[in-house]
Design a protein around this motif. Sequence first.
Motif, PDB file in Angstrom:
ATOM      1  N   PRO A   2       0.823  -1.213   0.000  1.00 33.60           N
ATOM      2  CA  PRO A   2       0.000   0.000   0.000  1.00 33.60           C
ATOM      3  C   PRO A   2       0.854   1.258   0.000  1.00 33.60           C
ATOM      4  O   PRO A   2       1.976   1.260   0.485  1.00 33.60           O
ATOM      5  N   ILE A   3       0.309   2.300  -0.568  1.00 31.53           N
ATOM      6  CA  ILE A   3       1.035   3.569  -0.664  1.00 31.53           C
ATOM      7  C   ILE A   3       1.379   4.096   0.721  1.00 31.53           C
ATOM      8  O   ILE A   3       2.442   4.658   0.926  1.00 31.53           O
ATOM      9  N   THR A   4       0.513   3.871   1.718  1.00 38.31           N
ATOM     10  CA  THR A   4       0.791   4.376   3.058  1.00 38.31           C
ATOM     11  C   THR A   4       2.033   3.711   3.640  1.00 38.31           C
ATOM     12  O   THR A   4       2.728   4.301   4.444  1.00 38.31           O
ATOM     13  N   ALA A   5       2.329   2.482   3.221  1.00 38.74           N
ATOM     14  CA  ALA A   5       3.528   1.802   3.708  1.00 38.74           C
ATOM     15  C   ALA A   5       4.784   2.431   3.128  1.00 38.74           C
ATOM     16  O   ALA A   5       5.845   2.397   3.731  1.00 38.74           O
ATOM     17  N   LEU A   6       4.669   3.012   1.954  1.00 35.68           N
ATOM     18  CA  LEU A   6       5.820   3.621   1.306  1.00 35.68           C
ATOM     19  C   LEU A   6       6.189   4.960   1.925  1.00 35.68           C
ATOM     20  O   LEU A   6       7.354   5.291   2.068  1.00 35.68           O
ATOM     21  N   HIS A   7       5.209   5.741   2.289  1.00 38.76           N
ATOM     22  CA  HIS A   7       5.474   7.114   2.728  1.00 38.76           C
ATOM     23  C   HIS A   7       4.735   7.462   4.015  1.00 38.76           C
ATOM     24  O   HIS A   7       4.215   8.565   4.152  1.00 38.76           O
ATOM     25  N   GLY A   8       4.671   6.546   4.944  1.00 40.28           N
ATOM     26  CA  GLY A   8       4.068   6.834   6.234  1.00 40.28           C
ATOM     27  C   GLY A   8       2.611   7.220   6.110  1.00 40.28           C
ATOM     28  O   GLY A   8       1.868   6.630   5.346  1.00 40.28           O
ATOM     29  N   ASN A   9       2.199   8.238   6.838  1.00 41.14           N
ATOM     30  CA  ASN A   9       0.788   8.634   6.823  1.00 41.14           C
ATOM     31  C   ASN A   9       0.545   9.887   5.991  1.00 41.14           C
ATOM     32  O   ASN A   9      -0.443  10.560   6.178  1.00 41.14           O
ATOM     33  N   ARG A  10       1.423  10.214   5.050  1.00 43.04           N
ATOM     34  CA  ARG A  10       1.231  11.417   4.237  1.00 43.04           C
ATOM     35  C   ARG A  10      -0.001  11.315   3.347  1.00 43.04           C
ATOM     36  O   ARG A  10      -0.513  12.308   2.883  1.00 43.04           O
ATOM     37  N   THR A  11      -0.486  10.107   3.093  1.00 41.30           N
ATOM     38  CA  THR A  11      -1.626   9.957   2.202  1.00 41.30           C
ATOM     39  C   THR A  11      -2.957   9.990   2.953  1.00 41.30           C
ATOM     40  O   THR A  11      -3.995   9.925   2.340  1.00 41.30           O
ATOM     41  N   LYS A  12      -2.930  10.083   4.263  1.00 46.89           N
ATOM     42  CA  LYS A  12      -4.168  10.116   5.040  1.00 46.89           C
ATOM     43  C   LYS A  12      -4.805  11.509   4.926  1.00 46.89           C
ATOM     44  O   LYS A  12      -4.134  12.519   4.901  1.00 46.89           O
ATOM     45  N   TYR A  13      -6.119  11.537   4.837  1.00 47.30           N
ATOM     46  CA  TYR A  13      -6.847  12.793   4.721  1.00 47.30           C
ATOM     47  C   TYR A  13      -7.344  13.243   6.088  1.00 47.30           C
ATOM     48  O   TYR A  13      -7.675  12.430   6.949  1.00 47.30           O
ATOM     49  N   ASP A  14      -7.415  14.530   6.267  1.00 48.81           N
ATOM     50  CA  ASP A  14      -7.949  15.097   7.502  1.00 48.81           C
ATOM     51  C   ASP A  14      -9.469  15.161   7.370  1.00 48.81           C
ATOM     52  O   ASP A  14     -10.001  15.989   6.628  1.00 48.81           O
ATOM     53  N   LEU A  15     -10.168  14.284   8.080  1.00 48.23           N
ATOM     54  CA  LEU A  15     -11.621  14.206   7.961  1.00 48.23           C
ATOM     55  C   LEU A  15     -12.335  15.303   8.737  1.00 48.23           C
ATOM     56  O   LEU A  15     -13.550  15.419   8.650  1.00 48.23           O
ATOM     57  N   THR A  16     -11.580  16.108   9.476  1.00 52.14           N
ATOM     58  CA  THR A  16     -12.211  17.207  10.207  1.00 52.14           C
ATOM     59  C   THR A  16     -12.440  18.422   9.312  1.00 52.14           C
ATOM     60  O   THR A  16     -13.216  19.299   9.645  1.00 52.14           O
ATOM     61  N   LYS A  17     -11.758  18.472   8.177  1.00 51.72           N
ATOM     62  CA  LYS A  17     -11.932  19.589   7.244  1.00 51.72           C
ATOM     63  C   LYS A  17     -13.063  19.263   6.267  1.00 51.72           C
ATOM     64  O   LYS A  17     -13.266  18.107   5.908  1.00 51.72           O
ATOM     65  N   PRO A  18     -13.791  20.274   5.809  1.00 56.71           N
ATOM     66  CA  PRO A  18     -14.840  20.013   4.826  1.00 56.71           C
ATOM     67  C   PRO A  18     -14.225  19.551   3.501  1.00 56.71           C
ATOM     68  O   PRO A  18     -13.118  19.948   3.139  1.00 56.71           O
ATOM     69  N   LEU A  20     -13.647  19.989   0.169  1.00 53.45           N
ATOM     70  CA  LEU A  20     -13.737  21.036  -0.849  1.00 53.45           C
ATOM     71  C   LEU A  20     -13.020  20.633  -2.129  1.00 53.45           C
ATOM     72  O   LEU A  20     -12.799  21.453  -2.996  1.00 53.45           O
ATOM     73  N   GLY A  21     -12.626  19.398  -2.220  1.00 53.96           N
ATOM     74  CA  GLY A  21     -11.864  18.949  -3.377  1.00 53.96           C
ATOM     75  C   GLY A  21     -10.449  18.636  -2.965  1.00 53.96           C
ATOM     76  O   GLY A  21     -10.068  18.745  -1.803  1.00 53.96           O
ATOM     77  N   LEU A  22      -9.668  18.230  -3.926  1.00 52.96           N
ATOM     78  CA  LEU A  22      -8.285  17.867  -3.658  1.00 52.96           C
ATOM     79  C   LEU A  22      -7.371  19.073  -3.751  1.00 52.96           C
ATOM     80  O   LEU A  22      -7.575  19.952  -4.573  1.00 52.96           O
ATOM     81  N   THR A  23      -6.353  19.077  -2.912  1.00 53.23           N
ATOM     82  CA  THR A  23      -5.311  20.092  -3.038  1.00 53.23           C
ATOM     83  C   THR A  23      -4.413  19.695  -4.202  1.00 53.23           C
ATOM     84  O   THR A  23      -4.496  18.572  -4.719  1.00 53.23           O
ATOM     85  N   PHE A  24      -3.559  20.584  -4.608  1.00 47.24           N
ATOM     86  CA  PHE A  24      -2.610  20.287  -5.679  1.00 47.24           C
ATOM     87  C   PHE A  24      -1.767  19.082  -5.297  1.00 47.24           C
ATOM     88  O   PHE A  24      -1.544  18.176  -6.079  1.00 47.24           O
ATOM     89  N   TYR A  25      -1.299  19.057  -4.064  1.00 46.74           N
ATOM     90  CA  TYR A  25      -0.474  17.963  -3.566  1.00 46.74           C
ATOM     91  C   TYR A  25      -1.227  16.639  -3.620  1.00 46.74           C
ATOM     92  O   TYR A  25      -0.719  15.632  -4.100  1.00 46.74           O
ATOM     93  N   GLU A  26      -2.460  16.618  -3.119  1.00 42.81           N
ATOM     94  CA  GLU A  26      -3.254  15.395  -3.101  1.00 42.81           C
ATOM     95  C   GLU A  26      -3.575  14.909  -4.505  1.00 42.81           C
ATOM     96  O   GLU A  26      -3.627  13.703  -4.759  1.00 42.81           O
ATOM     97  N   ASN A  27      -3.771  15.837  -5.419  1.00 39.70           N
ATOM     98  CA  ASN A  27      -4.121  15.481  -6.788  1.00 39.70           C
ATOM     99  C   ASN A  27      -2.992  14.717  -7.479  1.00 39.70           C
ATOM    100  O   ASN A  27      -3.236  13.774  -8.209  1.00 39.70           O
ATOM    101  N   PHE A  28      -1.758  15.119  -7.248  1.00 38.85           N
ATOM    102  CA  PHE A  28      -0.630  14.502  -7.934  1.00 38.85           C
ATOM    103  C   PHE A  28       0.133  13.499  -7.076  1.00 38.85           C
ATOM    104  O   PHE A  28       1.098  12.900  -7.538  1.00 38.85           O
ATOM    105  N   LEU A  29      -0.298  13.286  -5.849  1.00 38.83           N
ATOM    106  CA  LEU A  29       0.392  12.380  -4.943  1.00 38.83           C
ATOM    107  C   LEU A  29       0.409  10.946  -5.481  1.00 38.83           C
ATOM    108  O   LEU A  29       1.449  10.295  -5.492  1.00 38.83           O
ATOM    109  N   GLY A  30      -0.718  10.460  -5.944  1.00 40.56           N
ATOM    110  CA  GLY A  30      -0.794   9.085  -6.434  1.00 40.56           C
ATOM    111  C   GLY A  30       0.135   8.840  -7.603  1.00 40.56           C
ATOM    112  O   GLY A  30       0.867   7.843  -7.638  1.00 40.56           O
ATOM    113  N   ALA A  31       0.142   9.732  -8.569  1.00 39.08           N
ATOM    114  CA  ALA A  31       1.008   9.564  -9.740  1.00 39.08           C
ATOM    115  C   ALA A  31       2.474   9.649  -9.338  1.00 39.08           C
ATOM    116  O   ALA A  31       3.303   8.867  -9.818  1.00 39.08           O
TER     117      ALA A  31
END
Length: 79
Positions: A2-18, A20-31
């Motif tokens: 899993p991607i989380t195993a590669l880079h710790g918890n950087r791929t976890k989303y903050d569920l306390t925020k509304p 509003l869509g993906l940030t630039f970082y989140e959008n290109f993180l998977g690729a």
Amino acid sequence: MPITALHGNRTKYDLTKPALGLTFYENFLGAGLLWTSDLLQRDYALLDEIHPGRVKSVEEWMDKTGYDGSKKQVMKSQQ
């Protein structure tokens, strides 16, 4: 793996925020993680078979295009 195993918890989303869509970082993180994790196998022999005239290096591209690093006019409106 899993991607989380590669880079710790950087791929976890903050569920306390509304949502509003993906940030630039989140959008290109998977690729980016897919590219750097070596999960993709690059078959250059197959690329050569499909496109035998492909440019294989920056040096080859510079020779092919005549690029020498000098400043040149790009836009026609500036002539």
